[in-house]
Design a protein around this motif. Structure first.
Motif, PDB file in Angstrom:
ATOM      1  N   ILE A  23       0.847  -1.226  -0.252  1.00  0.00           N
ATOM      2  CA  ILE A  23      -0.091   0.035  -0.092  1.00  0.00           C
ATOM      3  C   ILE A  23       0.754   1.501   0.003  1.00  0.00           C
ATOM      4  CG2 ILE A  23      -0.210   0.179   2.567  1.00  0.00           C
ATOM      5  CD1 ILE A  23      -3.422   0.698   1.892  1.00  0.00           C
ATOM      6  N   ASP A  24       0.635   2.352  -0.716  1.00  0.00           N
ATOM      7  CA  ASP A  24       0.999   3.471  -0.817  1.00  0.00           C
ATOM      8  C   ASP A  24       0.090   4.602  -1.001  1.00  0.00           C
ATOM      9  OD1 ASP A  24       1.050   3.858  -3.529  1.00  0.00           O
ATOM     10  OD2 ASP A  24       2.911   3.396  -3.909  1.00  0.00           O
ATOM     11  N   SER A  25       0.489   5.768  -0.640  1.00  0.00           N
ATOM     12  CA  SER A  25      -0.401   7.275  -0.936  1.00  0.00           C
ATOM     13  C   SER A  25       0.456   8.134  -1.259  1.00  0.00           C
ATOM     14  CB  SER A  25      -1.094   7.181   0.404  1.00  0.00           C
ATOM     15  OG  SER A  25      -1.981   6.295   0.760  1.00  0.00           O
ATOM     16  N   PHE A  26      -0.060   9.106  -2.245  1.00  0.00           N
ATOM     17  CA  PHE A  26       0.713  10.142  -2.590  1.00  0.00           C
ATOM     18  C   PHE A  26      -0.533  11.360  -2.528  1.00  0.00           C
ATOM     19  CE2 PHE A  26       3.182   6.888  -4.495  1.00  0.00           C
ATOM     20  CZ  PHE A  26       4.592   7.521  -4.053  1.00  0.00           C
ATOM     21  N   GLN A  27      -0.010  12.718  -2.240  1.00  0.00           N
ATOM     22  CA  GLN A  27      -0.963  13.599  -2.165  1.00  0.00           C
ATOM     23  C   GLN A  27      -0.480  14.952  -2.882  1.00  0.00           C
ATOM     24  OE1 GLN A  27      -1.142  14.631   2.156  1.00  0.00           O
ATOM     25  NE2 GLN A  27       0.902  15.404   2.061  1.00  0.00           N
ATOM     26  N   GLY A  28      -1.355  15.868  -3.293  1.00  0.00           N
ATOM     27  CA  GLY A  28      -1.049  17.116  -3.856  1.00  0.00           C
ATOM     28  C   GLY A  28      -2.106  17.898  -3.735  1.00  0.00           C
ATOM     29  N   TYR A  29      -2.050  18.984  -3.583  1.00  0.00           N
ATOM     30  CA  TYR A  29      -3.017  20.188  -3.137  1.00  0.00           C
ATOM     31  C   TYR A  29      -3.438  20.754  -4.606  1.00  0.00           C
ATOM     32  CZ  TYR A  29      -1.714  19.819   1.376  1.00  0.00           C
ATOM     33  OH  TYR A  29      -1.463  19.400   2.692  1.00  0.00           O
ATOM     34  N   PHE A  30      -4.726  21.009  -4.536  1.00  0.00           N
ATOM     35  CA  PHE A  30      -5.222  21.876  -5.817  1.00  0.00           C
ATOM     36  C   PHE A  30      -6.208  23.065  -5.299  1.00  0.00           C
ATOM     37  CE2 PHE A  30      -8.369  18.399  -5.523  1.00  0.00           C
ATOM     38  CZ  PHE A  30      -9.268  19.197  -5.560  1.00  0.00           C
ATOM     39  N   ASN A  31      -6.321  24.058  -6.096  1.00  0.00           N
ATOM     40  CA  ASN A  31      -7.251  25.075  -5.664  1.00  0.00           C
ATOM     41  C   ASN A  31      -8.529  25.035  -6.378  1.00  0.00           C
ATOM     42  OD1 ASN A  31      -7.915  27.920  -6.036  1.00  0.00           O
ATOM     43  ND2 ASN A  31      -6.654  27.991  -4.172  1.00  0.00           N
ATOM     44  N   PHE A 148       2.999 -15.880  -8.429  1.00  0.00           N
ATOM     45  CA  PHE A 148       3.131 -15.249  -9.627  1.00  0.00           C
ATOM     46  C   PHE A 148       2.716 -13.593  -9.301  1.00  0.00           C
ATOM     47  CE2 PHE A 148       1.681 -13.731 -13.983  1.00  0.00           C
ATOM     48  CZ  PHE A 148       3.144 -14.097 -14.515  1.00  0.00           C
ATOM     49  N   GLY A 149       1.640 -13.248  -8.407  1.00  0.00           N
ATOM     50  CA  GLY A 149       1.397 -11.940  -8.040  1.00  0.00           C
ATOM     51  C   GLY A 149       2.545 -11.259  -7.630  1.00  0.00           C
ATOM     52  N   ARG A 150       3.356 -11.902  -6.627  1.00  0.00           N
ATOM     53  CA  ARG A 150       4.517 -11.349  -5.887  1.00  0.00           C
ATOM     54  C   ARG A 150       5.685 -11.144  -6.907  1.00  0.00           C
ATOM     55  NH1 ARG A 150       4.256 -11.097  -0.676  1.00  0.00           N
ATOM     56  NH2 ARG A 150       2.563 -12.620   0.322  1.00  0.00           N
ATOM     57  N   LEU A 151       5.804 -12.202  -7.958  1.00  0.00           N
ATOM     58  CA  LEU A 151       6.833 -11.942  -8.884  1.00  0.00           C
ATOM     59  C   LEU A 151       6.472 -10.841 -10.016  1.00  0.00           C
ATOM     60  CD1 LEU A 151       9.470 -13.237 -10.037  1.00  0.00           C
ATOM     61  CD2 LEU A 151       8.029 -14.748 -11.511  1.00  0.00           C
ATOM     62  N   TYR A 152       5.323 -10.819 -10.431  1.00  0.00           N
ATOM     63  CA  TYR A 152       4.624  -9.774 -11.188  1.00  0.00           C
ATOM     64  C   TYR A 152       5.059  -8.317 -10.800  1.00  0.00           C
ATOM     65  CZ  TYR A 152       1.169  -6.674 -13.527  1.00  0.00           C
ATOM     66  OH  TYR A 152       0.687  -5.620 -14.166  1.00  0.00           O
ATOM     67  N   PHE A 153       4.634  -8.165  -9.440  1.00  0.00           N
ATOM     68  CA  PHE A 153       4.817  -6.839  -8.819  1.00  0.00           C
ATOM     69  C   PHE A 153       6.326  -6.301  -8.762  1.00  0.00           C
ATOM     70  CE2 PHE A 153       3.915  -3.308  -5.533  1.00  0.00           C
ATOM     71  CZ  PHE A 153       2.917  -2.622  -6.264  1.00  0.00           C
ATOM     72  N   ILE A 154       7.348  -7.224  -8.685  1.00  0.00           N
ATOM     73  CA  ILE A 154       8.722  -6.873  -8.418  1.00  0.00           C
ATOM     74  C   ILE A 154       9.181  -5.810  -9.452  1.00  0.00           C
ATOM     75  CG2 ILE A 154      11.252  -7.525  -8.616  1.00  0.00           C
ATOM     76  CD1 ILE A 154      10.266 -10.204  -7.222  1.00  0.00           C
ATOM     77  N   PRO A 155       8.867  -6.059 -10.759  1.00  0.00           N
ATOM     78  CA  PRO A 155       9.287  -4.966 -11.734  1.00  0.00           C
ATOM     79  C   PRO A 155       8.128  -3.766 -12.000  1.00  0.00           C
ATOM     80  CG  PRO A 155       8.513  -6.881 -13.060  1.00  0.00           C
ATOM     81  CD  PRO A 155       8.719  -7.268 -11.305  1.00  0.00           C
ATOM     82  N   VAL A 156       7.015  -3.987 -11.537  1.00  0.00           N
ATOM     83  CA  VAL A 156       5.953  -3.255 -11.600  1.00  0.00           C
ATOM     84  C   VAL A 156       6.313  -2.004 -10.409  1.00  0.00           C
ATOM     85  CG1 VAL A 156       3.457  -2.743 -11.108  1.00  0.00           C
ATOM     86  CG2 VAL A 156       4.270  -4.688 -12.651  1.00  0.00           C
ATOM     87  N   ARG A 157       6.558  -2.387  -9.295  1.00  0.00           N
ATOM     88  CA  ARG A 157       6.678  -1.512  -8.269  1.00  0.00           C
ATOM     89  C   ARG A 157       7.528  -0.297  -8.403  1.00  0.00           C
ATOM     90  NH1 ARG A 157       8.026  -3.145  -2.016  1.00  0.00           N
ATOM     91  NH2 ARG A 157       8.168  -0.946  -1.159  1.00  0.00           N
ATOM     92  N   PRO A 158       8.789  -0.048  -9.042  1.00  0.00           N
ATOM     93  CA  PRO A 158       9.437   0.939  -9.153  1.00  0.00           C
ATOM     94  C   PRO A 158       8.766   1.794 -10.220  1.00  0.00           C
ATOM     95  CG  PRO A 158      10.968  -1.000  -9.892  1.00  0.00           C
ATOM     96  CD  PRO A 158       9.643  -1.431  -9.313  1.00  0.00           C
ATOM     97  N   PHE A 159       8.269   1.141 -11.240  1.00  0.00           N
ATOM     98  CA  PHE A 159       7.526   2.150 -12.343  1.00  0.00           C
ATOM     99  C   PHE A 159       6.203   2.751 -11.440  1.00  0.00           C
ATOM    100  CE2 PHE A 159       9.741  -0.820 -15.453  1.00  0.00           C
ATOM    101  CZ  PHE A 159      10.048   0.342 -16.039  1.00  0.00           C
TER     102      PHE A 159
END
Length: 187
Positions: A23-31, A148-159
């Motif tokens: 799990i991760d979260s990113f935030q940004g403000y807008f007006n 396979f889900g764990r293996l799939y996510f290894i190269p996906v995570r940095p992108f």
């Protein structure tokens, strides 16, 4: 326009399901001075604010994972028409992303597949009772269904960690431009 990593918001619909492997979260403000930007605008902007190189990555991903029998977004022939018709309502699908839940301030997108299930929350938070300044938080949650889900996510995570902040920045820019365009029309 600063984008930063943050924690999953305590009021997110995803908080109820904390059985995720990633799990991760990113935030940004807008007006939002005109108070016209709603969660549907944010949802539609999610699908139209990314740079072209992200589309290329998704196209590559679809070709590659299709060989393994995983779900792909399929061939999108008229993306603009699909976006115009897309209402961000529960059950609707846009490419690989299905609208799983929606409130006035949050949309949950996602999909379940044999290797993993993913959820994306787009959440608007009003700041300090000042409804002009808003915070947009994108949270991604992934549950691995097998090795396979764990293996799939290894190269996906940095992108993923590159793509989400860029998309968030694009959404913020897009919704602020919506406000500008609306103000011009009202003059």
């Amino acid at each position: 326009m600063a984008i930063s990593a943050t924690d999953i918001p305590p009021n997110s619909l995803l908080k109820a399901e904390l059985n995720y492997d990633y799990i991760d979260s990113f935030q940004g403000y807008f007006n939002d001075p005109l108070q016209k930007i709603g969660i549907t605008d944010i949802g539609k902007s999610f699908f139209s604010s990314g740079p072209k190189w992200i589309d290329g990555l998704f196209e590559f991903r679809n070709k590659l994972v299709g060989l393994f029998g995983l779900k792909t977004s399929g061939k999108i022939t008229n993306r603009q028409k699909m976006l115009e018709d897309f209402k961000c309502e529960k059950g609707e699908q846009m490419g690989l992303f299905k609208v799983l839940d929606k409130t006035n301030g949050e949309i949950i997108l996602g999909e379940d597949d044999k290797h993993l299930n993913f959820r994306i929350s787009l959440l608007i938070v009003n700041q300090n009772q000042n409804t002009i300044d808003k915070l947009l938080i994108i949270t991604t949650a992934v549950k691995f269904n097998n090795w396979f889900g764990r293996l799939y996510f290894i190269p996906v995570r940095p992108f993923h960690k590159l793509i989400v902040p860029v998309m968030l920045k694009g959404i913020v820019r897009n919704v602020e431009n919506m406000n500008f365009d609306t103000r011009i029309k009202e003059l």
